[in-house]
Design a protein around this motif. Structure first.
Motif, PDB file in Angstrom:
ATOM      1  N   ARG A  65       0.763  -0.898  -0.185  1.00  0.00           N
ATOM      2  CA  ARG A  65       0.013  -0.246   0.377  1.00  0.00           C
ATOM      3  C   ARG A  65       1.128   1.206   0.025  1.00  0.00           C
ATOM      4  O   ARG A  65       0.936   2.533  -0.348  1.00  0.00           O
ATOM      5  CB  ARG A  65      -0.727  -0.195   1.179  1.00  0.00           C
ATOM      6  CG  ARG A  65      -2.376  -0.627   0.848  1.00  0.00           C
ATOM      7  CD  ARG A  65      -2.835  -0.451   2.316  1.00  0.00           C
ATOM      8  NE  ARG A  65      -2.928  -0.933   3.695  1.00  0.00           N
ATOM      9  CZ  ARG A  65      -2.813  -2.023   3.924  1.00  0.00           C
ATOM     10  NH1 ARG A  65      -3.427  -2.810   3.271  1.00  0.00           N
ATOM     11  NH2 ARG A  65      -2.386  -1.798   5.220  1.00  0.00           N
ATOM     12  N   GLU A  66       1.938   0.937   1.018  1.00  0.00           N
ATOM     13  CA  GLU A  66       3.460   2.335   1.109  1.00  0.00           C
ATOM     14  C   GLU A  66       3.645   2.818  -0.250  1.00  0.00           C
ATOM     15  O   GLU A  66       3.599   4.016  -0.558  1.00  0.00           O
ATOM     16  CB  GLU A  66       4.183   2.297   1.731  1.00  0.00           C
ATOM     17  CG  GLU A  66       3.342   2.895   3.582  1.00  0.00           C
ATOM     18  CD  GLU A  66       4.415   2.048   4.665  1.00  0.00           C
ATOM     19  OE1 GLU A  66       5.523   1.415   4.103  1.00  0.00           O
ATOM     20  OE2 GLU A  66       3.789   1.757   5.631  1.00  0.00           O
ATOM     21  N   ARG A  67       3.826   1.779  -1.006  1.00  0.00           N
ATOM     22  CA  ARG A  67       4.276   1.372  -2.352  1.00  0.00           C
ATOM     23  C   ARG A  67       4.031   2.508  -3.670  1.00  0.00           C
ATOM     24  O   ARG A  67       4.274   2.499  -4.880  1.00  0.00           O
ATOM     25  CB  ARG A  67       5.316   0.610  -2.747  1.00  0.00           C
ATOM     26  CG  ARG A  67       6.591   0.597  -1.916  1.00  0.00           C
ATOM     27  CD  ARG A  67       7.653  -0.584  -2.009  1.00  0.00           C
ATOM     28  NE  ARG A  67       8.724  -0.800  -0.865  1.00  0.00           N
ATOM     29  CZ  ARG A  67       9.663  -1.792  -0.330  1.00  0.00           C
ATOM     30  NH1 ARG A  67       8.430  -2.726  -1.325  1.00  0.00           N
ATOM     31  NH2 ARG A  67       9.668  -1.285  -0.036  1.00  0.00           N
ATOM     32  N   GLY A  68       2.392   1.977  -3.372  1.00  0.00           N
ATOM     33  CA  GLY A  68       1.765   2.587  -4.717  1.00  0.00           C
ATOM     34  C   GLY A  68       1.470   0.923  -5.806  1.00  0.00           C
ATOM     35  O   GLY A  68       1.192   1.541  -7.297  1.00  0.00           O
ATOM     36  N   VAL A  69       2.230  -0.287  -5.293  1.00  0.00           N
ATOM     37  CA  VAL A  69       1.978  -0.936  -6.316  1.00  0.00           C
ATOM     38  C   VAL A  69       0.550  -1.211  -6.797  1.00  0.00           C
ATOM     39  O   VAL A  69      -0.323  -1.860  -5.568  1.00  0.00           O
ATOM     40  CB  VAL A  69       2.790  -2.547  -5.661  1.00  0.00           C
ATOM     41  CG1 VAL A  69       1.928  -3.698  -6.609  1.00  0.00           C
ATOM     42  CG2 VAL A  69       4.022  -2.359  -5.145  1.00  0.00           C
ATOM     43  N   ASP A  70       0.562  -1.309  -8.186  1.00  0.00           N
ATOM     44  CA  ASP A  70      -0.580  -2.160  -8.896  1.00  0.00           C
ATOM     45  C   ASP A  70      -0.981  -2.919  -9.154  1.00  0.00           C
ATOM     46  O   ASP A  70      -0.025  -3.946  -9.431  1.00  0.00           O
ATOM     47  CB  ASP A  70      -1.411  -0.982 -10.008  1.00  0.00           C
ATOM     48  CG  ASP A  70      -2.041  -1.208 -11.072  1.00  0.00           C
ATOM     49  OD1 ASP A  70      -2.771  -2.092 -10.589  1.00  0.00           O
ATOM     50  OD2 ASP A  70      -1.959  -0.404 -12.203  1.00  0.00           O
TER      51      ASP A  70
END
Length: 94
Positions: A65-70
């Motif tokens: 979530r923190e890294r914004g992984v799709d």
């Protein structure tokens, strides 16, 4: 399934060695297993909220979530990679 291990050397005082040997004999396991159990126990006491499989999953999900992984895009990439690997491993497969 084999568990990867790393051979290490440590210096212990005589009392610790005797306690280690005694526990190994009492538990009917190797000295290495006694050390692994002791380390896991100490870690669970020192870091109760950071040990165990559920906590590991929580940390992984937070990191994603923190890294914004799709995740949808990532899933499609993994599927495509697996198909390509399968084609190379089994070139005559349907």
């Amino acid at each position: 399934m084999a568990i990867p291990t790393i051979k290490s050397t440590y210096t212990l005082d005589l009392g610790s060695v005797r306690a280690l040997e005694s526990l190994a004999q009492q538990w009917q396991v190797s000295k290495s297993e006694v050390l692994r159990r002791a380390i896991r126990m100490a870690a669970s006491i020192a870091y109760p909220d950071k040990t165990g499989p559920l906590q590991a999953l929580d940390r992984l999900q937070s990191s994603v979530r923190e890294r914004g992984v799709d995740l949808s895009s990532w899933e499609q990439e993994v599927i495509a990679e697996r198909r390509e690997t399968g084609k190379r491993a089994f070139p005559n497969a349907p």
